[in-house]
Design a protein around this motif. Structure first.
Motif, mmCIF file in Angstrom:
data_model
loop_
_atom_site.group_PDB
_atom_site.id
_atom_site.type_symbol
_atom_site.label_atom_id
_atom_site.label_comp_id
_atom_site.label_asym_id
_atom_site.label_seq_id
_atom_site.Cartn_x
_atom_site.Cartn_y
_atom_site.Cartn_z
ATOM 1 N N ALA A 109 0.824 -1.208 0.000
ATOM 2 C CA ALA A 109 0.000 0.000 0.000
ATOM 3 C C ALA A 109 0.860 1.261 0.000
ATOM 4 N N ARG A 110 2.123 1.120 0.393
ATOM 5 C CA ARG A 110 2.983 2.312 0.515
ATOM 6 C C ARG A 110 3.878 2.541 -0.690
ATOM 7 N N GLY A 111 3.858 1.646 -1.652
ATOM 8 C CA GLY A 111 4.605 1.917 -2.874
ATOM 9 C C GLY A 111 5.915 1.178 -2.986
ATOM 10 N N VAL A 112 6.711 1.624 -3.957
ATOM 11 C CA VAL A 112 7.888 0.844 -4.359
ATOM 12 C C VAL A 112 9.178 1.301 -3.684
ATOM 13 N N THR A 113 9.082 2.343 -2.863
ATOM 14 C CA THR A 113 10.251 2.763 -2.083
ATOM 15 C C THR A 113 9.898 2.639 -0.606
ATOM 16 N N ALA A 114 10.889 2.376 0.220
ATOM 17 C CA ALA A 114 10.597 2.212 1.653
ATOM 18 C C ALA A 114 11.766 2.707 2.493
ATOM 19 N N VAL A 151 9.042 -3.851 -2.948
ATOM 20 C CA VAL A 151 9.848 -2.633 -2.806
ATOM 21 C C VAL A 151 11.123 -2.773 -3.637
ATOM 22 N N ARG A 152 11.467 -1.689 -4.340
ATOM 23 C CA ARG A 152 12.651 -1.736 -5.196
ATOM 24 C C ARG A 152 13.785 -0.870 -4.665
ATOM 25 N N GLU A 153 13.407 0.114 -3.859
ATOM 26 C CA GLU A 153 14.429 1.025 -3.327
ATOM 27 C C GLU A 153 14.267 1.145 -1.819
ATOM 28 N N ILE A 154 15.348 0.924 -1.085
ATOM 29 C CA ILE A 154 15.304 1.047 0.375
ATOM 30 C C ILE A 154 16.245 2.162 0.805
ATOM 31 N N THR A 155 15.737 3.046 1.648
ATOM 32 C CA THR A 155 16.584 4.078 2.248
ATOM 33 C C THR A 155 16.806 3.729 3.708
#
Ligand code: SAH
Ligand code: SF4
Ligand code: F3S
Length: 456
Positions: free
Chosen positions: A156-161, A205-209
């Protein structure tokens, strides 16, 4: 009329840094497993949480003006079968504790950042026993006690996390409240971070910060029992199947070690972007701020990073008008900005924070002087940002498509350098990494056309 099995709704408003954004998602997850569904409409909520920031005076004041408005909403609901519960969480909650209850009677709970895992119980207790305050630094590790986000919640929050790997701060810069609101520096264990990263990627998720108040102070024992630092953690995360992009924020110059700098050379998935605040350019002010490095040391770190990864975008934070700052000191700040050449940089007027050494200093700078210095600094930073964006025009770059654009024929994604990029909707789908050619640049975004194909 609300029946007993109508799900309760929670509305969370978030201020402050990315850590607060992450915390809000985790609080929401914890409350969802307790029967609350999220809502974007505060008026329709059973539970309203204000997740607050205490970093500057204005940030803290906003909380009280919001509470004033919410008080009326709560009053209107008092006699109905859906009374409203109001909570203050985050750094204002930690700093002011029960004073919040004294100042604003409508508040039912005050919960500091270290006790979110107890939130569902605290909410329940507030309903039966009246106002609750929990600002302990809990002995148990809150991360170990919070449920991992479910696949559905992540999606629900998208492809970045965001993923918090480190929290708290032992650096005690003399202007800053964070060591008091977030407590001592702690690192999450390697295995827990790897598990959370795998779960995020499995859910799409594709990108993690990676997040931390001093994220590059992260350290822990690796799987082989050997002590490791952030550079090595990034190497391990880069191996997670399906991960496409890694970022980390915020770093301190003192913890910028060779392993981390080299990771920028060695890891393709580590994006060429470094947020490394310096705060000021004068050694005298840096010393008074207790930053524990000189201006030259900062400039040297930046040039080492650029040597390893020539296309890296540098970002930072600056403070003008710290106590005792002279015109000459301020010129040194302008000089370090020129020397660094930021792609993007935040800048603030110094705001004295109760309980910090800076607030006790006698040589506070006049507000009008701060305003003038900030305007000059921001003009220079703006020039640098515009120039950086303009330098991208004509380049073919990879963009991670994140969300729909303002109109149905547009999508919005991010460049490797964290710029927002507007692309035509036929370029690809959300979650795709697409190759595009930048056709024009605005101060805060790029416009691009598909170059050829979807990369992945
Ligand atoms: N841990 C990070 C930053 C945390 S706070 C670091 O060490 O760089 C985010 C930014 O807010 C800081 O970098 C600083 O520029 C700004 N800031 C913090 N306290 C402030 C204050 N009292 N007045 C003005 N700006 C402040
Ligand atoms: Fe605040 Fe300094 Fe710690 Fe950053 S390093 S959080 S500015 S005390
Ligand atoms: Fe604000 Fe707390 Fe983050 S004071 S900047 S929300 S750590």
């Amino acid at each position: 009329m609300q029946s007993a099995d109508t799900p309760k709704k929670v509305f969370i408003k978030t201020w402050g840094c990315q850590m607060n954004v992450y915390d809000s998602t985790r609080m929401q997850d914890a409350l969802e497993s307790d029967g609350y569904s999220p809502t974007d409409n505060m008026e329709d909520a059973d539970l309203v949480l204000l997740n607050t920031c205490h970093i500057r005076e204005k940030a803290a004041e906003k909380v009280y003006s919001n509470l004033g408005r919410i008080r009326a909403l709560k009053k209107a609901r008092a006699e109905t079968d859906r009374p409203m519960t109001i909570g203050v969480t985050g750094c204002v909650a930690q700093a002011e504790g029960k004073e919040i209850l004294a100042r604003e009677k409508s508040v039912d709970l005050v919960v500091g950042p270290q006790t979110y895992h107890r939130l569902p119980q605290i909410v329940a207790r507030a309903k039966t026993h009246g106002p609750q305050v929990d600002t302990e630094y809990a002995v148990e590790d809150k991360f170990a006690h919070m449920p991992m986000a479910t696949r559905k919640q992540v999606q629900a929050r998208g492809v970045t996390a965001f993923l918090t790997v480190q929290e708290g701060c032992d650096k005690f810069c003399t202007f800053c409240v964070v060591p008091y609101t977030r407590g001592a520096e702690i690192s999450r264990p390697h295995a827990m971070i790897m598990d959370e990263a795998r779960a995020l990627v499995d859910a799409g998720v594709r990108e993690i910060t990676l997040l931390g108040q001093n994220v590059n102070a992260w350290h822990g024992l690796g799987p082989n029992g050997r002590e490791m630092r952030l550079g090595e953690l990034l190497h391990d995360l880069a191996q997670v199947d399906g991960i496409r992009r890694l970022r980390y924020v915020t770093s301190h110059p003192k913890d910028m070690d060779d392993g981390l700098i080299e990771a920028h050379r060695d890891l393709d998935v580590l994006m060429p972007y470094l947020h490394l605040p310096v705060q000021a350019g004068s050694d005298r002010i840096l010393k008074a701020m207790n930053r524990s490095h000189t201006a030259q040391e900062y400039v040297d770190i930046i040039s080492r990073v650029r040597k390893m990864r020539p296309d890296i975008a540098i970002s930072g934070d600056m403070i003008v008008g710290f106590p005792g700052e002279t015109d000459e000191d301020f010129e040194a700040t302008m000089d370090i900005v020129r020397a660094t050449d930021y792609a993007q940089c935040y800048s603030f007027k110094y705001s004295p924070r109760p309980g910090t050494p800076g607030a006790e200093m006698t040589d506070q700078v006049d507000e009008t002087v701060k305003t003038k210095r900030l305007a000059r600094l921001q003009a220079l930073l703006n020039e640098q940002q515009v120039a950086f964006n303009a330098s991208c025009v004509g380049k073919t770059i990879e963009v991670l498509v994140e969300k729909p654009g303002k109109t149905s024929d547009q999508l919005i994604g991010r460049s490797p350098w964290l710029q927002s990029v507007v692309v035509p909707s036929h370029t690809g789908g959300i979650g795709d990494i697409v190759e595009v050619t930048v056709t024009s640049a605005n101060p805060n975004s790029l416009i691009a056309q598909p170059a050829k194909r979807i990369v992945d």
